[in-house]
Design an enzyme around this catalytic site. Structure first.
Site, PDB file in Angstrom:
ATOM      1  N   ASP A 201       0.811  -1.201   0.000  1.00 38.94           N
ATOM      2  CA  ASP A 201       0.000   0.000   0.000  1.00 38.94           C
ATOM      3  C   ASP A 201       0.859   1.273   0.000  1.00 38.94           C
ATOM      4  O   ASP A 201       1.762   1.404   0.832  1.00 38.94           O
ATOM      5  CB  ASP A 201      -0.869  -0.032   1.269  1.00 38.94           C
ATOM      6  CG  ASP A 201      -1.962   1.001   1.257  1.00 38.94           C
ATOM      7  OD1 ASP A 201      -2.829   0.930   0.385  1.00 38.94           O
ATOM      8  OD2 ASP A 201      -1.945   1.898   2.128  1.00 38.94           O
TER       9      ASP A 201
ATOM     10  N   HIS B 259     -10.453  -1.899  -5.399  1.00 41.37           N
ATOM     11  CA  HIS B 259     -11.298  -1.378  -4.316  1.00 41.37           C
ATOM     12  C   HIS B 259     -11.264   0.140  -4.217  1.00 41.37           C
ATOM     13  O   HIS B 259     -12.015   0.711  -3.435  1.00 41.37           O
ATOM     14  CB  HIS B 259     -10.844  -2.002  -2.998  1.00 41.37           C
ATOM     15  CG  HIS B 259      -9.459  -1.561  -2.640  1.00 41.37           C
ATOM     16  ND1 HIS B 259      -8.348  -1.954  -3.363  1.00 41.37           N
ATOM     17  CD2 HIS B 259      -9.003  -0.723  -1.674  1.00 41.37           C
ATOM     18  CE1 HIS B 259      -7.271  -1.384  -2.847  1.00 41.37           C
ATOM     19  NE2 HIS B 259      -7.638  -0.628  -1.830  1.00 41.37           N
TER      20      HIS B 259
END
Ligand code: GLC
Ligand code: CA
Length: 554
Positions: free
Chosen positions: A203, A332
Site C-alpha cells: 500500500d 477497491h
C-alpha cells in the site's frame, strides 16, 4: 531482443477479493475469512492463479483495514488466526497462491506504537512517527487525502505537537527514517512469509520516505502532492534494504501500489537488477477523465479513448526489455469496470464487459482482476451521502460543504467514481441480500442482484462469468498472450484498440471495438488468411460489431 525470464508471477491472473464484501458466514453483515473458505471452489473454478486480499489485520476500520492496529492479528470481524491458516491451506491445496496487503506507510492511531508515541516527547516510540513541535510554529502545508480540512498535520495536545497523516487523522504516517521502524516492518513481513503466504501488495509504498525536515514545498510541486510524496530522498535505499533483508529470501511476489510512479521512474522500482520490487501499478489510467483529482470531480466530457490507448502503449513500452508491468481496470479504490470503461446500459452491459475482460487478458503484464467484475457488476450510484460508508467520500463531502463548494456536482461525480461503487457486496444469487449475508449488509447490496448474480450466470455458457473462465484458459494456452511482445496499430482510431502479441513465429491480432456502433477495422492488416480464434461474438467478418472483441491468428 532478449527473451523475458519466465516467472510464475508474470504468468499470473491475480483475483482481488475485498473480504468485507465477498461472503459473510455468520450473519453480522460483514464478509469474513470463513466466507472466503466457503467459496474456495468458486474461486478455483475461475482459473485464477493468485488471490490478493485487502487488509485482514486487526483494525478499528476507519479506512476498512487500511489502518492497522496489530499487524500480526486477524481483524475480529474477519475471524481468527485458525481461520486464516485454514484459508491459506485451502488455497494452496487448490493450487492458488495468496497475497496479502502490507499497509506500512502508516498504522492506525490505535496501534500500540502510536499510543506510546503520543504520550511524551521522550517516549521510546516517539520517533516511530513524524512529529512537529508546536513551538516551531505551524508546520509547512501538506495535503491529506482523507482529512476534512485537507491538512496532513493534526495537532495533538498531550505533547503540544502535530503528527503527520497523509490519509485520515486515524492513519498516522510511520517514520521509516527510523531504523527501528524498518526493522519492525521487516519482522512482521517475515512473520507472514514464514506462515507461507506468497507475497505482498504494498500500500502506497512510494510514500514511505519523507522530505525531512519538512520544508516548504518546492514551487514545481505546487498542488502536485502525489508526485512529491512519491519522490522521498531515501525511498529506494529502503526498498533495497527490504529486498536484501527479507524479500529476496522467499519465493514470493511483490507489487507496489505506485501512486506517483511514471514511465520515466518506474524501472527504478522494478528493474530486476536493482533488486527492489517485482511490479508496480500506476494511476495514469484511473486518473483519466477527472476535472479535479483531489476533489474527485469528473469531467462531464468523459474520458479520452485515444489517451487511454496511448497510456497503455506507453507503459507497455517501458517493460519491453526489463522489469514487468501490471494491468488492471478496477480495484477497491475505483468504481466497477463495466460502469467506468464499458457501458452498463442493459443492452450493452454483458457484451462490453466481455470486451474489457478480453482486453485485460490479452495485454502484456500481470493481470489484476477485481472480484465481481467477472459478473459485470455495476456501480450502485447512491443518491444520498448517508448511503456511503467510505471515509474518502464522507470527508470530501464535508470539506466541499465547508468550502461552500458545489455539493450537487460532487454527488454526481461520486456516482461515477466513488470507491463504494466497487465495494458493494458480491452478488451470489437473487435472494435477499444477494446471498452475501443473512443479516444487514455493512454497505447496501446493489438492487440489480436479482438479475446480475453468479447463480444465474453459472449455467449460462454465454454469461460474462463463463466468458471470463474461457478467456483465462485461452490466455494460459497461448503463451504469446503472456510473454509475447506487443505492437499497436491504428493508435489514432477513436473506436478500435488493435494490437498484436508476438512470440517466436506466433502472432495474434487483437481487435477491440470500444463503442456501441459497428465500425470498420482499419488496422492495415489483410484479414483474408487470418484465423478467428476467440471473442465475444460468433466470428469476425472484417467489420467490428458494437463492443466486439476478436482474437485472430495472422
Ligand atoms: C491505498 C489503498 C486505499 C487506502 C489508502 C490508504 O491507496 O488502496 O484503499 O485508502 O491507500 O491506506
Ligand atoms: Ca461476518
Amino acid at each position: 531482443m532478449s527473451e523475458t525470464e519466465r516467472k510464475w508471477w508474470k504468468e499470473a491472473v491475480v483475483y482481488q477479493i475485498y473480504p468485507r464484501s465477498f461472503r459473510d458466514s455468520n450473519g453480522d453483515g460483514v464478509g469474513d475469512l470463513r466466507g472466503i473458505i466457503e467459496k474456495l471452489d468458486y474461486i478455483k473454478s475461475l482459473g485464477v492463479d493468485v488471490v490478493w486480499l485487502n487488509p485482514i489485520f486487526a483494525s478499528p476500520n476507519d479506512d476498512n483495514g487500511y489502518d492497522v492496529a496489530d499487524y500480526r492479528a486477524i481483524m475480529d470481524e474477519f475471524g481468527t488466526m485458525a481461520d486464516f491458516d485454514e484459508l491459506l491451506e485451502g488455497m494452496h491445496a487448490r493450487g492458488i497462491r495468496l497475497v496479502l496487503d502490507l499497509v506500512a506507510n502508516h498504522s492506525s492511531d490505535e496501534h500500540f506504537w502510536f499510543q506510546e508515541s503520543r504520550k511524551s516527547r521522550d517516549n521510546p516510540y516517539r520517533d516511530y512517527y513524524h512529529w512537529w513541535p508546536a513551538e516551531q510554529g505551524p508546520p509547512p502545508a501538506r495535503w491529506s487525502f482523507f482529512d476534512v480540512e485537507g491538512s496532513a498535520w493534526k495537532y495533538d495536545a498531550p505533547t503540544d505537537a502535530y503528527y503527520l497523516h497523509y490519509f485520515s487523522v486515524k492513519q498516522p504516517d510511520l517514520n521509516w527514517e527510523n531504523p527501528k521502524v524498518r526493522q519492525e516492518v521487516h519482522d512482521l513481513v517475515k512473520f507472514w512469509f514464514d506462515k507461507g503466504i506468497d507475497g505482498f501488495r504494498m500500500d502506497v509504498i512510494t510514500f514511505i520516505s519523507k522530505d525531512l525536515p519538512f520544508r516548504e514545498l518546492p514551487a514545481k510541486y505546487d498542488g502536485n502532492f502525489v508526485q512529491y510524496y512519491a519522490e522521498g530522498p531515501h525511498l529506494h535505499e529502503y526498498l533495497r534494504e527490504f529486498n536484501r533483508e527479507v524479500l529476496s529470501k522467499y519465493d514470493i511476489m511483490t507489487v507496489a501500489e505506485g501512486p506517483g510512479t511514471t514511465t520515466e521512474n518506474v524501472l527504478d522500482f522494478v528493474d530486476e537488477d536493482r533488486r527492489e520490487l517485482n511490479m508496480s501499478y500506476h494511476f495514469d489510467i484511473s486518473n483519466l477523465g477527472h476535472k479535479d483529482l483531489a476533489k474527485k470531480l469528473m469531467d462531464p466530457a468523459g474520458w479520452d479513448f485515444r489517451e487511454f490507448k496511448r497510456i497503455f502503449a506507453r507503459w507497455d513500452a517501458v517493460f519491453r526489455e526489463k522489469g514487468w508491468g501490471t494491468v488492471y481496470l478496477g480495484n477497491h479504490d475505483f468504481p466497477r469496470m463495466v460502469s467506468r470503461w464499458g457501458n452498463d446500459a442493459p443492452e450493452w452491459r454483458e457484451i462490453s464487459s466481455k470486451l474489457l475482460t478480453t482486453f485485460l487478458l490479452t495485454m502484456r503484464g500481470t493481470i489484476y482482476y477485481y472480484f465481481g467484475d467477472e459478473l459485470a457488476m455495476t456501480n450502485i450510484r447512491f443518491e444520498r451521502i448517508e448511503d456511503y460508508r467510505d471515509i474518502m467520500t464522507i470527508n470530501l463531502h464535508k470539506l466541499i460543504e465547508a468550502e461552500g463548494g458545489d455539493l450537487a456536482e460532487f454527488m454526481e461525480s461520486q456516482k461515477l467514481i466513488a470507491r463504494d461503487n466497487g465495494r458493494t457486496p458480491f452478488q451470489w444469487d437473487a435472494s435477499a441480500n444477494a446471498g452475501f449475508t443473512s443479516g444487514t449488509p455493512w454497505l447496501a447490496v446493489n438492487p440489480n442482484h436479482t438479475e446480475i448474480n453468479a447463480a444465474a450466470q453459472e449455467d449460462d455458457p454465454d454469461s460474462p462469468l463463463n466468458y471470463f473462465r474461457r478467456m483465462i484458459r485461452f490466455r494460459r494456452e497461448n503463451d504469446a498472450l503472456i510473454y509475447g511482445q506487443t505492437e499497436y496499430f491504428a493508435i489514432d482510431d477513436d473506436a478500435v484498440f488493435a494490437y498484436t502479441r508476438t512470440l517466436g513465429d506466433r502472432k495474434l491480432l487483437i481487435l477491440l471495438n470500444f463503442t456501441d456502433r459497428e465500425t470498420a477495422a482499419d488496422t492495415g492488416f489483410d484479414y483474408e488468411g487470418a484465423k478467428y480464434l476467440f471473442g465475444n461474438y460468433d466470428g469476425f467478418d472484417g467489420r467490428l460489431k458494437p463492443y466486439q472483441a476478436a482474437i485472430l491468428e495472422i
